[in-house]
Design a protein around this motif. Structure first.
Motif, short mmCIF file in Angstrom:
data_model
loop_
_atom_site.label_atom_id
_atom_site.label_comp_id
_atom_site.label_asym_id
_atom_site.label_seq_id
_atom_site.Cartn_x
_atom_site.Cartn_y
_atom_site.Cartn_z
N ILE A 66 0.75 -1.40 0.03
CA ILE A 66 -0.15 -0.09 0.03
C ILE A 66 0.93 1.15 0.03
N LYS A 67 1.86 1.14 0.92
CA LYS A 67 2.83 2.29 0.86
C LYS A 67 3.51 2.62 -0.57
N LEU A 68 3.86 1.44 -1.18
CA LEU A 68 4.47 1.47 -2.47
C LEU A 68 3.60 2.16 -3.44
N GLN A 69 2.34 1.68 -3.55
CA GLN A 69 1.16 2.12 -4.22
C GLN A 69 0.91 3.83 -3.95
N GLN A 70 1.07 4.29 -3.08
CA GLN A 70 1.11 5.77 -2.73
C GLN A 70 2.11 6.50 -3.15
#
Length: 70
Positions: A66-70
């Motif tokens: 999720i962090k990477l997607q943001q």
């Protein structure tokens, strides 16, 4: 940070998934049911403690994605 967190993805997710694919429900002498994977000469037993760790590991990897997607 993503690479550091996910350096264990293979062990925490992929290998566990492969063990699940070969697992069968076994009833122990005390009547407790566990999942046991038979892969070659290796045997892996999944019990309540291991399921807890698997859930924690999946949450860790999900949060990293999720962090990477943001």
């Amino acid at each position: 940070e993503f690479l550091t967190i996910n350096s264990k993805y293979q062990d925490d997710v992929i290998q566990i998934r492969n063990k699940f694919a070969h697992a069968k429900v076994i009833t122990k002498d005390n009547g407790k049911e566990v999942l046991k994977a038979f892969i070659g000469d290796d045997h892996f037993e999944f019990d309540e403690e291991s399921f807890k760790k698997i859930r924690e590991d999946l949450i860790t990897h999900r949060n990293a994605l999720i962090k990477l997607q943001q």
